[in-house]
Motif scaffolding. Structure first.
Motif, PDB file in Angstrom:
ATOM      1  N   MET A   1       2.675   9.495   4.506  1.00 42.34           N
ATOM      2  CA  MET A   1       3.384   8.251   3.936  1.00 42.34           C
ATOM      3  C   MET A   1       2.571   7.617   2.775  1.00 42.34           C
ATOM      4  N   PRO A   2       3.248   7.419   1.688  1.00 45.74           N
ATOM      5  CA  PRO A   2       2.635   6.943   0.489  1.00 45.74           C
ATOM      6  C   PRO A   2       1.676   5.640   0.934  1.00 45.74           C
ATOM      7  N   ASN A   3       0.549   5.457  -0.102  1.00 47.58           N
ATOM      8  CA  ASN A   3      -0.171   4.155   0.052  1.00 47.58           C
ATOM      9  C   ASN A   3       0.819   3.057  -0.142  1.00 47.58           C
ATOM     10  N   ARG A   4       0.911   2.031   0.657  1.00 47.97           N
ATOM     11  CA  ARG A   4       1.797   0.776   0.631  1.00 47.97           C
ATOM     12  C   ARG A   4       1.037  -0.303  -0.151  1.00 47.97           C
ATOM     13  N   ARG A   5       0.723  -0.233  -1.228  1.00 42.87           N
ATOM     14  CA  ARG A   5      -0.093  -0.946  -2.099  1.00 42.87           C
ATOM     15  C   ARG A   5       0.796  -2.175  -2.178  1.00 42.87           C
ATOM     16  N   ARG A  12       8.524  -3.755  -6.122  1.00 44.60           N
ATOM     17  CA  ARG A  12       9.008  -3.222  -4.902  1.00 44.60           C
ATOM     18  C   ARG A  12      10.422  -2.898  -4.955  1.00 44.60           C
ATOM     19  N   ARG A  13      11.369  -3.794  -5.347  1.00 44.15           N
ATOM     20  CA  ARG A  13      12.457  -3.274  -5.588  1.00 44.15           C
ATOM     21  C   ARG A  13      13.019  -2.144  -6.436  1.00 44.15           C
ATOM     22  N   ALA A  14      12.110  -1.754  -7.372  1.00 48.27           N
ATOM     23  CA  ALA A  14      12.148  -0.888  -8.376  1.00 48.27           C
ATOM     24  C   ALA A  14      11.756   0.288  -7.657  1.00 48.27           C
ATOM     25  N   GLN A  15      10.715   0.331  -6.800  1.00 45.24           N
ATOM     26  CA  GLN A  15      10.287   1.206  -6.336  1.00 45.24           C
ATOM     27  C   GLN A  15      11.453   1.791  -5.187  1.00 45.24           C
ATOM     28  N   LEU A  16      11.901   1.012  -4.504  1.00 43.93           N
ATOM     29  CA  LEU A  16      13.039   1.580  -3.520  1.00 43.93           C
ATOM     30  C   LEU A  16      14.072   1.970  -4.146  1.00 43.93           C
ATOM     31  N   LEU A  17      14.589   1.483  -5.259  1.00 39.24           N
ATOM     32  CA  LEU A  17      15.759   2.394  -6.317  1.00 39.24           C
ATOM     33  C   LEU A  17      15.362   3.380  -6.475  1.00 39.24           C
ATOM     34  N   ASP A  18      14.302   3.516  -7.117  1.00 32.92           N
ATOM     35  CA  ASP A  18      13.870   4.895  -7.576  1.00 32.92           C
ATOM     36  C   ASP A  18      13.665   6.109  -6.286  1.00 32.92           C
ATOM     37  N   ALA A  41      10.955   6.314   1.505  1.00 29.62           N
ATOM     38  CA  ALA A  41      10.249   5.400   0.233  1.00 29.62           C
ATOM     39  C   ALA A  41       8.856   4.974   0.986  1.00 29.62           C
ATOM     40  N   GLY A  42       8.449   5.374   2.259  1.00 33.37           N
ATOM     41  CA  GLY A  42       7.207   4.926   2.459  1.00 33.37           C
ATOM     42  C   GLY A  42       7.191   3.410   2.890  1.00 33.37           C
TER      43      GLY A  42
END
Length: 201
Positions: A1-5, A12-18, A41-42
């Motif tokens: 699982m990616p690092n949840r920085r 965060r929203r942009a990361q989830l959309l990507d 998405a991790g």
């Protein structure tokens, strides 16, 4: 699982959309669950639901963001005629749809295709585009409502023929462009002067 920085809500929203755009291009949309999307998405499922109440809302946000990138286009007054500008916008949209065929398929032929969360933001986008076109053509008075309806009908026509070209491959991209421009002239062109120099707005 990616690092949840730690991220800002916008990041965060942009990361989830990507992540969503990537996973929707790889798997069967109908089979994917929010839990699987969250895992990809991790993040936790609860966090994904915090930003997007349903899979339809999640896809709608991805689809809307993709269309927003298309708004970075030249102003109509920078082109020779209104029709030239519309033809340029059509070419941009068709390139976009060709590059995002998996999203086009979901938006038009999936269980969420008719969901208001998916349809309305894009419909509003095209209504605004129609307003820009008709304003540039100086279309006012009694012909304006008819021209607006004609533009909405033209967008529906473009959607159908573009699916035939880009998804079903029943016609070529060149045939699709020719059909779309002929339909533009026969519908919107009857009520708005597409050959006019764009009016400033």
């Amino acid at each position: 699982m990616p690092n949840r920085r730690r991220m800002s809500p916008e990041q965060r929203r942009a990361q989830l959309l990507d992540a969503g755009e990537a996973i929707f291009g790889q798997g069967d949309f109908e089979e994917l669950t929010m839990e699987e999307i969250a895992r990809h998405a991790g993040v936790t499922r609860a966090l994904l639901y915090h930003y997007f109440p349903s899979k339809a809302d999640f896809f709608a946000a991805i689809w809307r963001r993709a269309h927003e990138k298309l708004d970075e286009a030249p102003d109509p007054t920078e082109t020779g005629t209104v029709r030239t500008w519309v033809a340029g916008r059509l070419a941009a949209y068709l390139r976009f749809y060709g590059e995002h065929a998996h999203l086009v398929l979901i938006a038009n032929r999936s269980s969420v295709a008719a969901d208001p969360a998916v349809r309305e933001p894009v419909s509003a986008h095209f209504r605004a585009l129609g307003g820009t076109v008709l304003d540039a053509a100086g279309c006012t008075g009694e012909s304006r409502p008819v021209a607006e309806a004609a533009f909405e009908g033209w967008i529906a026509f473009v959607r159908v023929t573009s699916l035939a070209a880009l998804v079903d491959e029943r016609i070529s991209p060149a045939q699709n462009v020719a059909l779309c421009l002929a339909a533009l002239d026969a519908t919107v062109g009857r009520y708005a002067d597409l050959g006019a120099s764009p009016q400033p707005h």
